[in-house]
Design a protein around this motif. Sequence first.
Motif: not given
Length: 73
Positions: A57-58, A33-36, A44-49, A13-16
């Motif tokens: 912006e997302f 590394s987390g989930q949207p 947002g993302w669970t990995c970077c709060n 996620p975020g690369c692709l």
Amino acid sequence: MSTTEGQLRCKHPGCLKYYKEEDNSDTACHYHSGQPIFHDTKKGWTCCNKTVYDWDEFQKLPTCTVGRHTDKK
């Protein structure tokens, strides 16, 4: 396995991005590394709060994990 002209497509996620395995390294991929998170108008993302309210912006939120590209889910 998604390919274009002999390249693989990263599933992080975020690369692709498309990549060649011979060019892959431990610092080649920047991803989440987390989930949207989508709740009401928050995104947002669970990995970077980090959360925002606008879709553009997302999509611009910086990734928080570095590693190797992968074509596996």
